[in-house]
Structure formats: C-alpha cells, structure tokens
Design a protein around this motif. Structure first.
Motif, PDB file in Angstrom:
ATOM      1  N   GLU A  48     -72.346  18.471 -93.283  1.00  0.00           N
ATOM      2  CA  GLU A  48     -72.439  17.023 -93.374  1.00  0.00           C
ATOM      3  C   GLU A  48     -72.366  16.343 -92.010  1.00  0.00           C
ATOM      4  N   GLU A  49     -71.742  16.986 -91.021  1.00  0.00           N
ATOM      5  CA  GLU A  49     -71.661  16.359 -89.705  1.00  0.00           C
ATOM      6  C   GLU A  49     -72.875  16.667 -88.827  1.00  0.00           C
ATOM      7  N   LEU A  50     -73.792  17.459 -89.329  1.00  0.00           N
ATOM      8  CA  LEU A  50     -74.987  17.799 -88.559  1.00  0.00           C
ATOM      9  C   LEU A  50     -76.134  16.893 -88.967  1.00  0.00           C
ATOM     10  N   PRO A  51     -76.906  16.379 -88.002  1.00  0.00           N
ATOM     11  CA  PRO A  51     -78.053  15.543 -88.348  1.00  0.00           C
ATOM     12  C   PRO A  51     -79.207  16.402 -88.844  1.00  0.00           C
ATOM     13  N   GLY A  52     -79.900  15.937 -89.864  1.00  0.00           N
ATOM     14  CA  GLY A  52     -81.059  16.686 -90.342  1.00  0.00           C
ATOM     15  C   GLY A  52     -81.063  16.836 -91.846  1.00  0.00           C
ATOM     16  N   THR A  53     -82.077  17.546 -92.327  1.00  0.00           N
ATOM     17  CA  THR A  53     -82.273  17.779 -93.756  1.00  0.00           C
ATOM     18  C   THR A  53     -81.673  19.119 -94.146  1.00  0.00           C
ATOM     19  N   ALA A  65     -73.886  25.138 -89.450  1.00  0.00           N
ATOM     20  CA  ALA A  65     -72.475  24.777 -89.326  1.00  0.00           C
ATOM     21  C   ALA A  65     -71.649  26.039 -89.534  1.00  0.00           C
ATOM     22  N   ARG A  66     -70.733  26.299 -88.619  1.00  0.00           N
ATOM     23  CA  ARG A  66     -69.892  27.491 -88.745  1.00  0.00           C
ATOM     24  C   ARG A  66     -68.658  27.147 -89.559  1.00  0.00           C
ATOM     25  N   PRO A  67     -68.524  27.766 -90.735  1.00  0.00           N
ATOM     26  CA  PRO A  67     -67.454  27.378 -91.669  1.00  0.00           C
ATOM     27  C   PRO A  67     -66.074  27.401 -91.017  1.00  0.00           C
ATOM     28  N   PRO A  83     -81.044  19.806 -79.650  1.00  0.00           N
ATOM     29  CA  PRO A  83     -79.877  20.345 -80.360  1.00  0.00           C
ATOM     30  C   PRO A  83     -78.606  20.288 -79.523  1.00  0.00           C
ATOM     31  N   ALA A  84     -78.745  20.454 -78.211  1.00  0.00           N
ATOM     32  CA  ALA A  84     -77.571  20.455 -77.344  1.00  0.00           C
ATOM     33  C   ALA A  84     -76.864  19.110 -77.326  1.00  0.00           C
ATOM     34  N   SER A  85     -77.549  18.052 -77.766  1.00  0.00           N
ATOM     35  CA  SER A  85     -76.929  16.727 -77.797  1.00  0.00           C
ATOM     36  C   SER A  85     -76.093  16.505 -79.046  1.00  0.00           C
ATOM     37  N   VAL A  86     -76.171  17.429 -79.998  1.00  0.00           N
ATOM     38  CA  VAL A  86     -75.357  17.329 -81.213  1.00  0.00           C
ATOM     39  C   VAL A  86     -73.941  17.779 -80.862  1.00  0.00           C
ATOM     40  N   PRO A  87     -72.934  16.943 -81.056  1.00  0.00           N
ATOM     41  CA  PRO A  87     -71.576  17.291 -80.617  1.00  0.00           C
ATOM     42  C   PRO A  87     -71.084  18.646 -81.107  1.00  0.00           C
ATOM     43  N   ALA A  88     -71.294  18.957 -82.378  1.00  0.00           N
ATOM     44  CA  ALA A  88     -70.798  20.231 -82.912  1.00  0.00           C
ATOM     45  C   ALA A  88     -71.460  21.420 -82.242  1.00  0.00           C
ATOM     46  N   VAL A  89     -72.736  21.281 -81.873  1.00  0.00           N
ATOM     47  CA  VAL A  89     -73.433  22.351 -81.161  1.00  0.00           C
ATOM     48  C   VAL A  89     -72.909  22.453 -79.739  1.00  0.00           C
ATOM     49  N   ALA A  90     -72.777  21.322 -79.062  1.00  0.00           N
ATOM     50  CA  ALA A  90     -72.277  21.316 -77.686  1.00  0.00           C
ATOM     51  C   ALA A  90     -70.883  21.917 -77.594  1.00  0.00           C
ATOM     52  N   GLU A  91     -70.082  21.754 -78.658  1.00  0.00           N
ATOM     53  CA  GLU A  91     -68.709  22.265 -78.662  1.00  0.00           C
ATOM     54  C   GLU A  91     -68.598  23.677 -79.213  1.00  0.00           C
TER      55      GLU A  91
END
Length: 432
Positions: free
Chosen positions: A182-187, A174-176, A203-211
């Motif tokens: 918390e918005e990223l799926p995973g451990t 997550a880029r601060p 990973p490309a299906s994760v909204p924050a990554v896609a954006e």
C-alpha cells in the motif's frame, strides 16, 4: 559499456542516466534509443547488410554501433530522418573521423529510403520456405534461439518472440515486515501479493526502495521466492538457503519472509561482486532473517548433508526467458553455451539435494524455458534416485493459470501469457 565491458542494459542505463543528469522525457528517449537498438539488433543488422558492400564484421565496431543507433531512430522511433542522420553522422565524425562520417551518411540515407515493413519484405526469408528464419529476422532473435523456443512453445512462438521485444514495465516488491504494498506507488500486480507496477518515475525516488525496505523485482522472480516460502515442510523450518543468490532480489524477499517465521536465510554466491550485491539487497548479517552471505561455490556448498530446510536454486542459465529486461543476452549466448550450462545446473542441483534434509523443500528455477535447462536437468537428477520426487508446484502459484511446465507437476511462466519473465519452477522432495 554493454558491448565493450559486458554490462547489462537494465543495470548500466540507470547509472548512465544519473551520471548525465537525464530525467523525464530525455531519460525515456535515451533508454529507448539504447535498449531498443540492442533489442532490435538482429533486424537492423539484416537491413545494414543489404545496404553495405562488405560484411558487417569488417565495419569498425564504433561505426557499426552508431549505425545501429541511427537505424533504430529511422525505423523504430519517431525521429525525423534528417535529425536521425545528422546526429548519427555527427557522432561518427567526432568519435571516428571524417571518412567514416561520409560512409555513415551514405548508408543511413539508403536505410531511410524505406520504412521498416519495406525493408523486412526484402531482407526477411520467405515464411513459406523458412518460417523460423523469417521470425528470427522480423523479431530480432538469433535463429538457434528461435528453434529452441519453438520446441517448448509451439504455435505460440510468434507471440513469445513479439513479447520479448516489448519493454518491460518496472515492477516493485514490498518486503514483508519492512514495507507494505500500500505504501508503494503503482498498480497491484495480478499474482504477487507484494508487487506493484510503477506507472512512471524513477524507482530510486520511492522512499521504501531508497531505504531498502522494497526493491525492483519482476513479478515472475517474486513468484519463485513465494513458491518456495509457501511449500510444505515437515518438522523444523529454521534454515533457508539461496544457493546462487546474486544479485539478491529473491534473497531479500526470502529473508523478509523467513524473519516473519523466526527462520534465517543464508545466501551463497560464487562471484565476489555479486555476493556484495546480495549483502546490499538483504541488509547483510544481522538484518532481519539474514544469517549470512557467503562468497562460495554452489557446487561445493559449505553445509552438512541433510542440513537445510528450504533451498532455492535459481540456477545460472542462458537467460532466454528474460530477454525483455536483458536484450543483450540473445546476442551473447550461443548454442554451444547450453552444454556447459546444463552440466553446471546438474551439479548445482545434485549439491542442493545433498544438503536438503528429508522433509524439506527444494525449488529448482531458471529464467530460461529451454528444455535442456529445465526438464532435462530435473529428469537427469531426480529420475535415477528413488528418494527424490517432484511435487506439484502449480498450487503454490495462486491465480496463475495456463502455466503447465514441460514435466508433470512443474510450472512455466511466460511473457506473452503472464506478463512475467519465462521462469521455470520444479519442487523437489527428498524422502527419509
């Protein structure tokens, strides 16, 4: 594409999977087939050498590629022997011809007559007589790489080589200021406060990554950027530099951290296509924390003496610390590459020292643990200059233990100890 065009497995595969519309189990199978074959090429070539009555260099390259794929299915995957042989022979028949298909059929039937352990007992040197030669075949590393790694890791060598062959987990960052963990799926990752390990999915299906608000980045790479950002700086803290920025993962994280402090980052990258990747990762000029991305030679940085407050030099290297993610590196690099690379690393570090202002922070990093690329480079540049010194970088890696580097005050991360790429870190100070 990896062999013929010099591509990287971890970059080529996602594009190929998307092109052919593969996902789920099919994508997982294709990924393991391609990456696993490249990863275990040394072992499989030793087996093929025992099954073929001519040197492998005299086997047509397309046939050899197919044979390696077939051997991986037979010895490294749970593919029934008849299916592995039939599909490989069919591939050779289509791409090369009937004669080559008959040759492939005979070779693979011989390979399939034993399991992997049975073949290793025959083709690997006796460990009592040649320990490193045995490890090179069993763990599929070139012998010179095994010898270099033994120098720095000692008795842990088998554990390191085994870790290099474990497919890496996908780690997100997550880029601060732009996204949160918390918005990223995973451990959550154990060391980086911004990372998560993606358990499954694209990973490309994760909204924050896609954006572009988050990205895919190994935890070790995250820790390098965080160490620089956490280092003490005396006085002004406005101008940050990523000296060899491509492909841009560390730049993107540094830019986000810089923006939170009112600082800006410049990335320099000598290769035009990699400079474009940096611009894409960071959002380019005008994005929060980004002053610019320059297509420039890091050995002749376009900055004045004593002008930069924080500098990251993640120097070009053999990449022998990232073999989990880039298995092809072990087959592309040679021992002869070390001399040219270490000369380049010294020139880059000397240039970084020139533009670093007194009281600033300079982090030298490599994704190689090889001593000539780490301790020897730092010693060659720092020791002759009384205004330079090393500051202990280990306190900048909170929670990370058992990470002493080859020089006092340096750090070394390891796949088998920390689950990261084998990143080396040295924090250089410049006195007034």
């Amino acid at each position: 594409m990896v062999r013929t065009e010099g591509g990287y497995t971890n970059l080529v595969l996602p594009a190929v999977l998307a092109k052919h519309g593969l996902d789920g189990r099919d994508a997982a199978f294709a990924t393991e087939l391609a990456a696993g074959t490249i990863r275990r090429q040394g072992t499989y070539d030793a087996v093929l050498t025992a099954c073929i009555d001519r040197p492998l260099r005299k086997v047509e390259s397309a046939v050899l590629d197919a044979l390696r794929l077939g051997v991986h299915q037979l010895l490294g995957m749970r593919v029934p022997a008849h299916a592995a042989i039939d599909t490989t022979v069919g591939l050779v028949r289509t791409k090369v011809g009937i004669g080559a298909a008959g040759f492939a059929n005979a070779v693979l039937r011989t390979v399939g007559s034993r399991d992997l352990d049975g073949w290793l007992a025959e083709v690997a040197p006796d460990p009592a007589e040649d320990r490193n030669g045995h490890l090179a075949v069993v763990h599929s590393h070139p012998r010179w790489v095994v010898d270099e790694l033994e120098i720095v890791v000692g008795e842990e060598l088998p554990d390191l080589l085994a870790a290099d062959n474990v497919p890496p987990r996908v780690t997100l960052v997550a880029r601060p200021g732009r996204s949160t963990r918390e918005e990223l799926p995973g451990t959550p990752t154990p060391y980086s406060p911004y990372g998560v390990v993606l358990e499954s999915g694209d990973p490309a299906s994760v909204p924050a990554v896609a954006e572009g608000r988050a990205g895919v980045q190994d935890e070790g790479s995250q820790l390098v950027a965080l160490a620089l950002a956490s280092a003490r700086v005396e006085g002004r803290d406005e101008r940050w530099l990523d000296q060899c920025a491509g492909p841009g993962g560390k730049s993107a994280l540094l830019a986000a951290l810089a923006a939170e402090r009112g600082a800006t980052l410049v990335g320099t990258e000598i290769h035009h296509h990699r400079a474009r990747l940096v611009a894409r990762a960071t959002g380019g000029v005008g994005a929060p924390g980004v002053l610019g991305v320059l297509n420039a030679d890091g050995t002749r940085a376009p900055f004045a003496d004593d002008s930069i407050d924080r500098i990251l030099l993640d120097a070009p290297c053999t990449g022998l610390g990232a073999l989990r993610r880039r298995p092809e590196s072990r087959w592309r690099r040679t021992a002869e590459d070390l001399e040219d690379l270490t000369l380049l690393q010294r020139r880059l570090l000397e240039e970084a020292v020139r533009v670093l202002r007194p009281g600033g922070a300079l982090l030298y990093a490599t994704c190689s643990p090889v001593r000539s690329e780490t301790a020897d480079v730092v010693t060659a540049v720092v020791s002759p200059r009384p205004e330079l010194s090393l500051e202990d970088v280990r306190p900048l890696l909170p929670g990370v233990t058992d990470a002493d580097g080859p020089l006092p005050d340096t750090a070394q991360l390891w796949p088998h100890r920390h689950g990261t790429d084998a990143m080396f870190l040295a924090l250089v100070r410049k006195d007034r």
